[in-house]
Design a protein around this motif. Sequence first.
Motif, PDB file in Angstrom:
ATOM      1  N   GLU A  71       0.857  -1.184   0.000  1.00 31.46           N
ATOM      2  CA  GLU A  71       0.000   0.000   0.000  1.00 31.46           C
ATOM      3  C   GLU A  71       0.892   1.233   0.000  1.00 31.46           C
ATOM      4  O   GLU A  71       1.804   1.329   0.815  1.00 31.46           O
ATOM      5  N   ILE A  74      -1.085   7.983  -2.160  1.00 28.54           N
ATOM      6  CA  ILE A  74      -0.932   8.706  -3.431  1.00 28.54           C
ATOM      7  C   ILE A  74      -1.599  10.079  -3.423  1.00 28.54           C
ATOM      8  O   ILE A  74      -1.353  10.879  -4.321  1.00 28.54           O
ATOM      9  N   TYR A  85      -5.003   5.653  -1.524  1.00 31.25           N
ATOM     10  CA  TYR A  85      -3.902   4.703  -1.504  1.00 31.25           C
ATOM     11  C   TYR A  85      -3.843   3.950  -2.826  1.00 31.25           C
ATOM     12  O   TYR A  85      -4.855   3.785  -3.510  1.00 31.25           O
ATOM     13  N   SER A  86      -2.677   3.466  -3.155  1.00 32.26           N
ATOM     14  CA  SER A  86      -2.476   2.572  -4.275  1.00 32.26           C
ATOM     15  C   SER A  86      -2.136   1.204  -3.688  1.00 32.26           C
ATOM     16  O   SER A  86      -1.172   1.077  -2.918  1.00 32.26           O
ATOM     17  N   THR A  88      -1.108  -2.731  -4.406  1.00 26.69           N
ATOM     18  CA  THR A  88      -0.541  -3.665  -5.369  1.00 26.69           C
ATOM     19  C   THR A  88      -0.557  -5.059  -4.763  1.00 26.69           C
ATOM     20  O   THR A  88      -0.105  -5.252  -3.633  1.00 26.69           O
ATOM     21  N   THR A 105      -2.602  -3.545  -9.786  1.00 27.25           N
ATOM     22  CA  THR A 105      -2.609  -2.393  -8.885  1.00 27.25           C
ATOM     23  C   THR A 105      -3.912  -1.635  -9.064  1.00 27.25           C
ATOM     24  O   THR A 105      -4.350  -1.415 -10.192  1.00 27.25           O
ATOM     25  N   SER A 107      -6.278   1.751  -7.105  1.00 26.95           N
ATOM     26  CA  SER A 107      -6.274   2.796  -6.089  1.00 26.95           C
ATOM     27  C   SER A 107      -7.621   2.787  -5.384  1.00 26.95           C
ATOM     28  O   SER A 107      -8.633   2.409  -5.962  1.00 26.95           O
TER      29      SER A 107
END
Length: 143
Positions: A71, A74, A85-86, A88, A105, A107
């Motif tokens: 996490e 962003i 948050y982004s 992955t 990924t 967000s």
Amino acid sequence: MKLLTILLLIPTWLSFSADFCLKSIENPYPEPYVNLALRKRIEMAILESGGTLKCADNSKDVSVIVKDFREEPIAYTAFQRVNFYSLTLSITLNIDDKEKTYTQTVSYPQPSGSLGNIPRRRAIDDILSIIYLEIVQDIRRWQ
């Protein structure tokens, strides 16, 4: 006549389905929802691809390894609080001697702390929904 044709095709259809045994989900990250969501999605993918869930001597062993769960903030509010948050997620699917890695990924927003981890769980479900069709196609190809 139609019933007879259907009855003759059922054993043929059953002979092409493979048995799969979901042995393990290895997750070194402290996010238990990933394990639950992965187990549910992999079981659905096996069933949708025409396989059966059965741990027998001749069944194909399936294991899933979580390679990356990350996490990253962003976006920030004017008060220097993170509100986006982004996320992955990278997993490796092993079926007997075949292996493939899936990475995605997405967000997600975290408008306030009162929502807890519900947005993160939705993001995990979104990632697994995105890679789900590819998993089904790979399981069909590997049968």
